[in-house]
Design an enzyme around this catalytic site. Sequence first.
Site, PDB file in Angstrom:
ATOM      1  N   SER A 160      -4.729  -8.598  -8.780  1.00  0.00           N
ATOM      2  CA  SER A 160      -5.191  -7.393  -8.091  1.00  0.00           C
ATOM      3  C   SER A 160      -5.416  -6.216  -9.029  1.00  0.00           C
ATOM      4  O   SER A 160      -6.048  -5.233  -8.647  1.00  0.00           O
ATOM      5  CB  SER A 160      -4.191  -6.987  -6.995  1.00  0.00           C
ATOM      6  OG  SER A 160      -2.967  -6.573  -7.557  1.00  0.00           O
TER       7      SER A 160
ATOM      8  N   LYS B 235       0.047  -1.134  -7.623  1.00  0.00           N
ATOM      9  CA  LYS B 235      -1.275  -0.573  -7.346  1.00  0.00           C
ATOM     10  C   LYS B 235      -1.384   0.834  -7.939  1.00  0.00           C
ATOM     11  O   LYS B 235      -0.394   1.481  -8.257  1.00  0.00           O
ATOM     12  CB  LYS B 235      -1.524  -0.481  -5.832  1.00  0.00           C
ATOM     13  CG  LYS B 235      -1.567  -1.816  -5.101  1.00  0.00           C
ATOM     14  CD  LYS B 235      -2.811  -2.603  -5.423  1.00  0.00           C
ATOM     15  CE  LYS B 235      -2.900  -3.879  -4.596  1.00  0.00           C
ATOM     16  NZ  LYS B 235      -1.890  -4.883  -4.993  1.00  0.00           N
TER      17      LYS B 235
END
Length: 201
Positions: A122, A160
């Site tokens: 990711s 993230k």
Amino acid sequence: MNEALTRRQRAILEHLRESRERQAHPPTLDELCRELGLRSRGSLHKHIEALVKAGHVEPLSGKQRGVRLREPGQDELLSLPLLGRIAAGRPIEALENPQDLEVPRQLRGSGRCYVLQVRGDSMIDAGILDGDWVVVEQRDHARDGEIVVALIDGEEATLKRIEQTPSACILHPANPKLAPLRYAPGRVRIQGVVTGQMRAY
């Protein structure tokens, strides 16, 4: 040491040295692409990783602004705890046998730090690949744009880039195939900020 570098890598290294003389901040990957006339950010990242491995450039991290030349005396190592593995949408997977990793001192933050191993893709466009280790400074706050370890609903942990507004906490992946995650602010708790990363070759 330069003999082991390719012509392109030597050109990038020389450009970084010239940039240090004329500007206060080191260039970002995007700025280097423009200044060197390169089309592919991914190709540039591979050259930078080669310069990191050769000891000319500091490892890229989510905290630093740009690509920094390595300064003399930065080889000192310190031991940090490897707490487990982090993958998007799952609790941090603790290790059965906790261990310490030797980490270059310049990768750690100013506070208490630990290491996590990354699972998943990711954050690949931020240069964080599956299997990499990230050094995390333990704190409960972050600036917009920093890469954080975020705990969602007290259960799911993810790595993230964070954006915070009065009405939402938005967790941005660095992968064009994945969409940002938007939550009410109270659902997300910051557990740390990435200050560096390491990779085994």
